[in-house]
Design an enzyme around this catalytic site. Structure first.
Site, mmCIF file in Angstrom:
data_model
loop_
_atom_site.group_PDB
_atom_site.id
_atom_site.type_symbol
_atom_site.label_atom_id
_atom_site.label_comp_id
_atom_site.label_asym_id
_atom_site.label_seq_id
_atom_site.Cartn_x
_atom_site.Cartn_y
_atom_site.Cartn_z
ATOM 1 N N GLN A 1 0.842 -1.203 0.000
ATOM 2 C CA GLN A 1 0.000 0.000 0.000
ATOM 3 C C GLN A 1 0.870 1.244 0.000
ATOM 4 O O GLN A 1 1.258 1.752 1.046
ATOM 5 C CB GLN A 1 -0.940 -0.007 1.210
ATOM 6 C CG GLN A 1 -1.966 1.080 1.118
ATOM 7 C CD GLN A 1 -3.043 0.958 2.165
ATOM 8 O OE1 GLN A 1 -3.134 -0.007 2.896
ATOM 9 N NE2 GLN A 1 -3.875 1.972 2.243
ATOM 10 N N PHE A 2 1.152 1.758 -1.202
ATOM 11 C CA PHE A 2 2.021 2.934 -1.327
ATOM 12 C C PHE A 2 1.424 4.158 -0.659
ATOM 13 O O PHE A 2 2.144 5.081 -0.265
ATOM 14 C CB PHE A 2 2.349 3.221 -2.799
ATOM 15 C CG PHE A 2 1.253 3.916 -3.554
ATOM 16 C CD1 PHE A 2 1.243 5.299 -3.662
ATOM 17 C CD2 PHE A 2 0.231 3.191 -4.152
ATOM 18 C CE1 PHE A 2 0.235 5.947 -4.359
ATOM 19 C CE2 PHE A 2 -0.782 3.823 -4.845
ATOM 20 C CZ PHE A 2 -0.781 5.205 -4.951
ATOM 21 N N THR A 3 0.096 4.183 -0.466
ATOM 22 C CA THR A 3 -0.538 5.370 0.105
ATOM 23 C C THR A 3 -0.126 5.617 1.559
ATOM 24 O O THR A 3 -0.397 6.691 2.091
ATOM 25 C CB THR A 3 -2.071 5.289 -0.004
ATOM 26 O OG1 THR A 3 -2.531 4.128 0.682
ATOM 27 C CG2 THR A 3 -2.513 5.250 -1.463
#
Length: 149
Positions: free
Chosen positions: A78-80
């Site tokens: 999850q890059f966010t």
């Protein structure tokens, strides 16, 4: 690397309406790779995750790890987690690692978990996923390999 660790009684990930991974009692770990992260960060984070004492013992004290209870980990990239919301209303993701680097370190993290003997299920890197979970407690822990928090 950053992680959101949630103690769960069950969890699954769907891609395009199909379940691609599922676990029973254990952890859901949302993993974000930042610019400048290394394999050392991946190993540190995996070590921390498998030894976190966030499961109750016979006295209902948080004294057991996912290893101790024979649980599993569902890991989702999850890059966010690297979204910077300090300025304006749209998160900036400039501190997130480029996709190729992120994939490599995410896979290093998964391997480090497996090296500890924990069963690992995963989402699908760079896909839109529906993560379903029953947070047990609820217990949610934030981790950062740079020890920012």
């Amino acid at each position: 690397m950053r992680a959101v660790v949630q103690r769960v009684s069950k969890a699954s990930v769907d891609v395009d309406g199909q379940t691609v991974a599922a676990v029973g009692r254990g952890l859901v770990v949302l993993v974000g790779v930042g610019r400048g992260d290394t394999e050392e960060d991946a190993r540190y984070l995996a070590e921390k995750v498998v030894h976190l004492r966030i499961f109750p013992d016979e006295d209902d004290k948080l004294n057991r790890s996912v290893l101790d209870i024979g649980g599993a980990v569902l890991a989702v990239s999850q890059f966010t987690l690297w979204g910077d919301c300090r300025k304006g209303r749209r998160p900036s993701f400039v501190d997130a690692a480029p996709s190729d680097q992120a994939r490599c370190l995410y896979e290093a993290f998964l391997q480090a978990l497996r090296d500890h003997g924990v069963p690992v299920e995963t989402g699908v890197f760079k896909e839109t996923m529906a993560v379903h979970l029953t947070n047990d407690g609820p217990v949610t822990i934030l981790l950062d390999s740079r020890k920012a928090f």
